[in-house]
Write a protein that holds these residues in place. Sequence first.
Motif, short mmCIF file in Angstrom:
data_model
loop_
_atom_site.label_atom_id
_atom_site.label_comp_id
_atom_site.label_asym_id
_atom_site.label_seq_id
_atom_site.Cartn_x
_atom_site.Cartn_y
_atom_site.Cartn_z
N TYR A 142 0.85 -1.20 0.00
CA TYR A 142 0.00 0.00 0.00
C TYR A 142 0.88 1.24 0.00
O TYR A 142 1.74 1.41 0.85
N LEU A 143 0.66 2.12 -0.97
CA LEU A 143 1.44 3.33 -1.12
C LEU A 143 0.59 4.55 -0.77
O LEU A 143 -0.40 4.83 -1.45
N ARG A 144 1.01 5.23 0.28
CA ARG A 144 0.30 6.46 0.68
C ARG A 144 0.90 7.65 -0.06
O ARG A 144 1.41 8.59 0.53
N LYS A 145 0.85 7.55 -1.38
CA LYS A 145 1.35 8.59 -2.27
C LYS A 145 0.23 8.93 -3.23
O LYS A 145 -0.28 8.05 -3.92
N ALA A 146 -0.18 10.17 -3.29
CA ALA A 146 -1.26 10.56 -4.18
C ALA A 146 -0.72 10.74 -5.59
O ALA A 146 0.14 11.59 -5.84
N MET A 147 -1.19 9.92 -6.52
CA MET A 147 -0.77 9.97 -7.93
C MET A 147 -1.97 9.75 -8.82
O MET A 147 -2.96 9.15 -8.40
N ASN A 148 -1.87 10.22 -10.07
CA ASN A 148 -2.88 9.82 -11.04
C ASN A 148 -2.64 8.36 -11.42
O ASN A 148 -1.60 7.77 -11.06
N TRP A 149 -3.59 7.76 -12.14
CA TRP A 149 -3.51 6.32 -12.37
C TRP A 149 -2.27 5.93 -13.18
O TRP A 149 -1.60 4.94 -12.86
N THR A 150 -1.95 6.68 -14.22
CA THR A 150 -0.81 6.31 -15.07
C THR A 150 0.51 6.45 -14.32
O THR A 150 1.42 5.64 -14.51
N ASP A 151 0.65 7.47 -13.47
CA ASP A 151 1.86 7.60 -12.67
C ASP A 151 1.97 6.48 -11.66
O ASP A 151 3.07 5.95 -11.40
N ALA A 152 0.84 6.10 -11.06
CA ALA A 152 0.83 4.98 -10.13
C ALA A 152 1.22 3.69 -10.84
O ALA A 152 1.98 2.87 -10.32
N GLN A 153 0.71 3.50 -12.05
CA GLN A 153 1.07 2.33 -12.85
C GLN A 153 2.58 2.28 -13.10
O GLN A 153 3.23 1.24 -12.93
N SER A 154 3.14 3.41 -13.51
CA SER A 154 4.58 3.47 -13.78
C SER A 154 5.39 3.18 -12.52
O SER A 154 6.41 2.48 -12.57
N TYR A 155 4.94 3.72 -11.39
CA TYR A 155 5.63 3.49 -10.13
C TYR A 155 5.64 2.01 -9.77
O TYR A 155 6.68 1.44 -9.42
N CYS A 156 4.48 1.37 -9.86
CA CYS A 156 4.39 -0.06 -9.53
C CYS A 156 5.24 -0.90 -10.47
O CYS A 156 5.89 -1.86 -10.04
N ARG A 157 5.24 -0.58 -11.75
CA ARG A 157 6.02 -1.36 -12.70
C ARG A 157 7.53 -1.18 -12.48
O ARG A 157 8.31 -2.10 -12.73
#
Length: 310
Positions: A142-157
């Motif tokens: 769980y990441l308590r970082k506010a991001m838009n969906w595409t940035d969150a996707q990039s972060y997870c990948r």
Amino acid sequence: MTGIYILPSCFPQSYRIVRDAKTWTEAQRYCREKYTDLVTINSEEDMIRLSHLLWDDDDEVWIGLHSDFNHWKWSLKKEGFYKEGEAEFRNWNVNEPNADTDKDKSSVCVDIGTNGQWSDYFCRGSRWFICYNESSETKYIYLRKAMNWTDAQSYCRKHYTDLPSVRNITENKAIQNIVEGYSWIGLYRDPWKWSDGEVRHINSFNNWKAGQPEKTMNSCVTTTYSKWNTRLCNDEYAFACSVKVSKQTVKVMLTKSDFSGDLEEMQDEILEQFNQRLKDHGLEEFKLKWIKQPDGKIFHLKETEDQDEK
């Protein structure tokens, strides 16, 4: 002298413009019967090549893009990851999904709440998010970082595997237990689909005219002035078909009158002339290259029948 050249394996699709005005469905049927399908445009380079075949900038033709309003997709696309029916698991909240893409023109992504139920929300919005970690016993981070969906996707990948896919109620419960508010998961909807079935992603190439797409549901797409427009699918326009071309090997024969000098040293010059001839005939998407034979040479002297008899 003979030499051999090939069309490279990365050879792109070729385009054919059909001037007869048809509805989008009729155009699709024609392209599939006569060629391969309506064209798929994946880059600015593809768009430029297609534009060069049109008669004038304001000519309008169907391409292969059409609305696909109810097709949801997972970010993680891995062969064998989803058993039968698992990619279709959903746990929507009451009155969800309800985002109006006709009004907002955006792709829509999905979050999960503390009650374990899902809502759709515009992907440009900010959310905390969950990452899926395939190589760890702790599958969900769980990441308590506010991001838009595409940035969150990039972060997870980059740091883990991907945004999580939720394949069943057990996985849904595991994610519900760690979230503290609306949080991104890996489900999204791009409301457009290519006729040939090529999968569009949330960051896929788009080339919409200003103010477009004007309407999403029950719409098909044309191009004019090198930009895309939504139109009613029953409208009639000329259309662009694609032709898939596989790698081909071709042997050419040159006579002394064609070129003078050492052909091996002139191979680049000769190849450039062949490519220019293709371009002159409107086939600039074709690219040629020589094949070296086992002795390291491209050209070999061909004996004439008279010489063979002697």
